[in-house]
Design a protein around this motif. Structure first.
Motif, PDB file in Angstrom:
ATOM      1  N   GLN A 184      10.498  -8.802  -5.741  1.00 57.57           N
ATOM      2  CA  GLN A 184       9.818  -9.710  -4.798  1.00 57.57           C
ATOM      3  C   GLN A 184      10.131 -11.164  -5.134  1.00 57.57           C
ATOM      4  O   GLN A 184      10.401 -11.973  -4.245  1.00 57.57           O
ATOM      5  CB  GLN A 184       8.306  -9.470  -4.824  1.00 57.57           C
ATOM      6  CG  GLN A 184       7.879  -8.218  -4.047  1.00 57.57           C
ATOM      7  CD  GLN A 184       6.411  -7.862  -4.284  1.00 57.57           C
ATOM      8  OE1 GLN A 184       5.896  -8.002  -5.399  1.00 57.57           O
ATOM      9  NE2 GLN A 184       5.750  -7.382  -3.242  1.00 57.57           N
TER      10      GLN A 184
ATOM     11  N   LYS B  17       6.571  -5.692   1.322  1.00 55.93           N
ATOM     12  CA  LYS B  17       7.244  -6.661   2.182  1.00 55.93           C
ATOM     13  C   LYS B  17       6.256  -7.659   2.785  1.00 55.93           C
ATOM     14  O   LYS B  17       6.585  -8.816   3.010  1.00 55.93           O
ATOM     15  CB  LYS B  17       8.000  -5.940   3.316  1.00 55.93           C
ATOM     16  CG  LYS B  17       9.196  -5.138   2.813  1.00 55.93           C
ATOM     17  CD  LYS B  17       9.992  -4.532   3.952  1.00 55.93           C
ATOM     18  CE  LYS B  17       9.229  -3.453   4.693  1.00 55.93           C
ATOM     19  NZ  LYS B  17       8.906  -2.274   3.854  1.00 55.93           N
ATOM     20  N   THR B  18       5.029  -7.183   3.044  1.00 48.35           N
ATOM     21  CA  THR B  18       4.066  -8.044   3.732  1.00 48.35           C
ATOM     22  C   THR B  18       3.799  -9.332   2.963  1.00 48.35           C
ATOM     23  O   THR B  18       3.786 -10.416   3.539  1.00 48.35           O
ATOM     24  CB  THR B  18       2.736  -7.296   3.942  1.00 48.35           C
ATOM     25  OG1 THR B  18       3.036  -5.982   4.412  1.00 48.35           O
ATOM     26  CG2 THR B  18       1.860  -8.006   4.945  1.00 48.35           C
TER      27      THR B  18
ATOM     28  N   GLY C 190       6.035   0.619   1.081  1.00 50.50           N
ATOM     29  CA  GLY C 190       5.200   0.342  -0.077  1.00 50.50           C
ATOM     30  C   GLY C 190       5.814  -0.615  -1.078  1.00 50.50           C
ATOM     31  O   GLY C 190       5.222  -0.904  -2.114  1.00 50.50           O
TER      32      GLY C 190
ATOM     33  N   ARG D 123       2.506   2.672  -9.101  1.00 54.03           N
ATOM     34  CA  ARG D 123       2.598   3.522  -7.919  1.00 54.03           C
ATOM     35  C   ARG D 123       2.947   4.938  -8.333  1.00 54.03           C
ATOM     36  O   ARG D 123       3.872   5.157  -9.098  1.00 54.03           O
ATOM     37  CB  ARG D 123       3.710   2.942  -7.045  1.00 54.03           C
ATOM     38  CG  ARG D 123       3.641   3.060  -5.543  1.00 54.03           C
ATOM     39  CD  ARG D 123       2.365   2.831  -4.863  1.00 54.03           C
ATOM     40  NE  ARG D 123       1.912   1.452  -4.711  1.00 54.03           N
ATOM     41  CZ  ARG D 123       2.465   0.564  -3.908  1.00 54.03           C
ATOM     42  NH1 ARG D 123       3.507   0.865  -3.207  1.00 54.03           N
ATOM     43  NH2 ARG D 123       1.966  -0.638  -3.813  1.00 54.03           N
TER      44      ARG D 123
HETATM   45  P1  ADP Z   1       5.584  -2.392   2.889  1.00 52.04           P
HETATM   46  O1  ADP Z   1       6.802  -2.907   2.194  1.00 52.04           O
HETATM   47  O2  ADP Z   1       5.649  -0.938   3.154  1.00 52.04           O
HETATM   48  O3  ADP Z   1       5.237  -3.207   4.112  1.00 52.04           O
HETATM   49  P2  ADP Z   1       3.135  -3.464   1.936  1.00 52.04           P
HETATM   50  O4  ADP Z   1       3.533  -4.865   2.047  1.00 52.04           O
HETATM   51  O5  ADP Z   1       2.248  -2.901   2.977  1.00 52.04           O
HETATM   52  O6  ADP Z   1       4.435  -2.562   1.831  1.00 52.04           O
HETATM   53  O7  ADP Z   1       2.537  -3.234   0.496  1.00 52.04           O
HETATM   54  C1  ADP Z   1       1.998  -1.992   0.121  1.00 52.04           C
HETATM   55  C2  ADP Z   1       0.819  -2.206  -0.799  1.00 52.04           C
HETATM   56  O8  ADP Z   1       1.250  -2.711  -2.059  1.00 52.04           O
HETATM   57  C3  ADP Z   1      -0.183  -3.196  -0.274  1.00 52.04           C
HETATM   58  O9  ADP Z   1      -1.450  -2.667  -0.473  1.00 52.04           O
HETATM   59  C4  ADP Z   1       0.070  -4.456  -1.101  1.00 52.04           C
HETATM   60  O10 ADP Z   1      -1.085  -5.205  -1.262  1.00 52.04           O
HETATM   61  C5  ADP Z   1       0.525  -3.877  -2.417  1.00 52.04           C
HETATM   62  N1  ADP Z   1       1.407  -4.737  -3.190  1.00 52.04           N
HETATM   63  C6  ADP Z   1       2.412  -5.511  -2.719  1.00 52.04           C
HETATM   64  N2  ADP Z   1       3.031  -6.162  -3.716  1.00 52.04           N
HETATM   65  C7  ADP Z   1       2.443  -5.784  -4.864  1.00 52.04           C
HETATM   66  C8  ADP Z   1       2.638  -6.099  -6.248  1.00 52.04           C
HETATM   67  N3  ADP Z   1       3.606  -6.950  -6.650  1.00 52.04           N
HETATM   68  N4  ADP Z   1       1.833  -5.509  -7.147  1.00 52.04           N
HETATM   69  C9  ADP Z   1       0.873  -4.644  -6.752  1.00 52.04           C
HETATM   70  N5  ADP Z   1       0.617  -4.329  -5.472  1.00 52.04           N
HETATM   71  C10 ADP Z   1       1.402  -4.862  -4.533  1.00 52.04           C
END
Ligand code: ADP
Ligand code: MG
Length: 682
Positions: free
Chosen positions: A261, A290-291, A287, A439
């Motif tokens: 990230q 990306k958001t 997961g 995860r």
């Molecule tokens: P996607 O890439 O599928 O869109 P999301 O952005 O929905 O994934 O993120 C999935 C989950 O992981 C969310 O609940 C988010 O808050 C969490 N998340 C994202 N980045 C991290 C991180 N660096 N550490 C822990 N949790 C994270």
């Protein structure tokens, strides 16, 4: 191209208007077209030992007629001629259908050569070609062309031979000599000869190798040329974001960013700052987070005084994103709003007005965002999620809502490297190849449909823990033709099964938007415990309490899609499960199930998927954007593609490429594709 070769085919001695008309049916108009009308396969006439031939394989054998051929008629005009032939030490039957006249040509002890399909169980060749005497074919391999209308294989071979004999000497080399030497490639003239008149399989292979490289190199030059040109000639805005604010924002996140990230965020903010327009694809498995990356990019843009837009394919997803962005950004005084087609009347007017005035910093929504009435004051960054769901046109319209805003496309469908560098060759690509820590991988099992009882017991076990489950079916309604599970029936059955214990909901694409929404909300709030659905849940839905997924008729889905579906579970901290109910008939189908149970890595799966399905099917038919190569195959010629890609990059950077006559042909190709519009070439 040499001017002799662009003459019409009638310039050839032996080809008149009539033949020209026939050839035009397969789009052959010039001598060049004819020379480059390559065979799509080769007929193998090499004699083989029957002991080595597989059942149903095509074979050519030579043998002696052993006894009087017998001819039987059945039905009108239908006949079967059976000949016993001694081939080496085997006595086999050779059968010709509907060619009774052959009988009179055959006498006992004659040597004949036949070509046909070998039935190993009946020791019989169902033949379609007979030569009297020993194998008299001039070559072992004969080209087979795709034909139409009055065109015949024999004719095609003849016309091409005429063309090569009369004009072959005018074929010009298109690749610079050092490539031919380094890679030991045939020159163009020899390669064309070998494609049409090969003496062996090896000839064909060498000729192919040359054309594959040429196709890939030309293609990569165009793609990369386009990217270079776009980057250098698309004035973007230089967004001077506030680094201090951005760092503060990062330090307030509920979790530390993964290294992937961090890397991607850096790539994005660098693009924001640069004076060129960002045109970037962000790939990250479900997961991978990306958001939050999108949120950081949007925030950076806002600190530079711009507005941002996030477009997603469904209302549910839009709401979820709006919710998460609001949580992240509100404490930093960033105003974000949701705009979908369900937001109407006064509320809608207000949002549109505030947006135009610049009081709204970030707008999140569905394709409602690209309507004419949506006007930004100063749009700086456009992000689309699940970008492959949007058409090229929709993406363009959104981009044009600002003055050269930076654009980021996000996708959770990991695209195999091969495709990424071809289909998206004109974009920069960022990859989130690391999952947030902690995860758990989703335990995946493959069960035969007979085991449904045990599977439902597993589902119930999860439900008893207070968790929820998805049940996915390929179809909505019963279909006569296909023996596949449909959502409506499965819903009825499970309703019965879980009666008085758990509530079962139904979701499919034919529900109205409000109905879908309401079902999804009930599932989110755990009023529904089991959701029977078609693949509409595939995209982005986030219900962390769902830990179980059952997929009916899983063999009907591709690997990438199964992986997308599976990504709906495993979103919370509890162990999740995915059960594939499948009874695949083919080996490929079985292989897919095995792969799913063995890997959770979306990129690895996508590579496998591409291998199993081929590039055409990978994105689905609709808007694949996958280039068509005449000879090359992106999957099997992957190594050549990589080589060509690197060579193209070096060429575009080198001075000689732009000036030396060796590269004239390749430069012309670039020019013809419009990449170099405005550039002056010698
Ligand atoms: P996607 O890439 O599928 O869109 P999301 O952005 O929905 O994934 O993120 C999935 C989950 O992981 C969310 O609940 C988010 O808050 C969490 N998340 C994202 N980045 C991290 C991180 N660096 N550490 C822990 N949790 C994270
Ligand atoms: Mg997402």
């Amino acid at each position: 191209m040499n001017s002799y070769l662009i003459q019409p085919v009638t310039a050839l001695k032996g080809i008149g208007e009539e033949t020209a008309a026939i050839l035009s049916e397969v789009n052959i108009f010039t001598i060049h077209d004819l020379l480059e009308y390559f065979p799509y396969r080769y007929e193998d006439y090499r004699l083989r030992d029957l002991a080595e031939v597989q059942h149903d394989e095509k074979v050519t054998v030579e043998g002696k007629v052993h006894s009087e051929p017998s001819l039987a008629y059945y039905g009108r005009k239908k006949s079967k001629l059976t000949i016993r032939v001694l081939v080496d030490r085997y006595l086999v039957k050779v059968v010709f259908f509907n060619q009774p006249y052959l009988k009179n040509k055959l006498t006992i002890n004659d040597t004949i050569t036949v070509t046909g399909k070998w039935d190993a169980h009946r020791q019989t060749i169902t033949a379609n070609e007979l030569q009297l005497g020993t194998n008299a074919k001039a070559t072992d391999f004969e080209p087979v062309y795709s034909l139409r209308g009055n065109l015949t294989t024999k004719g095609m071979r003849k016309f091409i031979r005429l063309a090569y004999e009369q004009y072959g000497s005018y074929i010009e080399e298109t690749l610079p000599g050092h490539f031919l030497q380094n890679y030991r490639l045939l020159n163009r003239k020899d390669a064309i000869r070998a494609m049409h008149f090969p003496a062996s399989q090896e000839d064909v292979k060498q000729a192919r190798r040359r054309f594959v490289y040429e196709e890939f190199l030309t293609f990569q030059l165009k793609m990369q040329g386009l990217r270079k040109f776009e980057r250098e000639h698309s004035p973007g805005v230089s967004q001077n974001y506030d680094l201090k604010k951005l760092k503060e924002f990062l330090s307030q996140l509920p979790f530390p960013l993964t290294n992937a990230q961090k890397r991607v965020v850096n790539e994005i903010v660098k693009d924001l700052k640069s004076p060129y327009r960002m045109n970037r694809l962000l790939q990250g498995d479900v997961g991978s987070g990306k958001t939050v990356v999108a949120a950081i990019g949007l925030y950076a843009s806002v600190t530079a005084g711009f507005q941002g837009a996030l477009m997603v394919p469904t209302e549910i997803l839009a709401e979820q994103h709006a919710e998460s962005l609001k949580q992240l950004l509100e404490p930093f005084k960033v105003r974000s709003e949701l705009l979908t087609s369900s937001i109407k009347g006064k509320r809608r007017k207000e949002i549109l007005h505030e947006l135009q005035e610049g009081h709204i910093d970030i707008l999140i929504g569905t394709h409602a965002l690209i309507q004419d009435e949506v006007i930004f004051k100063k749009l700086g960054l456009v992000i689309t999620d699940e970008q492959h769901r949007f058409g090229v046109e929709q993406r363009r319209v959104l981009r044009e809502k600002g003055e050269n805003p930076d654009v980021l496309f996000m996708t959770a469908t990991p695209i195999p490297r091969t495709l990424a560098i071809t289909v998206f060759g004109e974009m920069d690509v960022s990859v989130l190849d690391e999952m947030p820590a902690g995860r758990k991988s989703i335990e995946t099992y493959w069960a035969k449909p007979e085991m449904l009882d045990q599977v439902l017991a597993m589902v119930e076990k999860e439900l008893r823990k207070g968790h929820q489950a998805y049940v996915i079916c390929p179809l909505i309604e019963e279909s006569d033709k296909l023996d596949v599970q449909n959502a409506i029936d499965v819903h009825a059955a499970l309703n019965q099964y879980f009666m008085n214990r758990y509530k079962v909901g139904l979701m499919h694409g034919r529900l109205l938007a409000e109905e879908k929404d309401s079902v999804m909300k009930q599932f989110s709030s755990n009023e529904i415990q089991v959701l029977v659905s078609t693949t509409v849940v595939e995209v982005g839905v986030n219900v962390p309490n769902a830990t179980m997924m059952v997929i009916y008729d899983a063999e009907r889905f591709g690997l990438s899609q199964l992986h997308q579906l599976r990504g709906r579970v495993g979103r919370g901290s509890d162990q999740s499960y995915c059960i594939l109910l499948a009874n695949p008939k083919t080996e490929i189908g079985q292989e897919r199930m095995r792969i799913m149970t063995e890997t959770n890595d979306g990129f690895a799966l996508s590579e496998k998927d591409l291998e199993l399905r081929g590039p055409g099917d990978f994105f689905g038919k609709k808007q694949s954007g996958i280039p068509e190569f005449k000879i090359a195959d992106m999957v099997h010629d992957y190594r050549a593609l990589e080589t060509a890609r690197n060579d193209a990059a070096k060429l575009l950077e080198s001075n000689t490429f732009w000036h030396s006559p060796e590269y004239k042909y390749l430069r012309n190709q670039l020019e013809a594709s419009g990449v170099l519009e405005g550039e002056k070439l010698d």
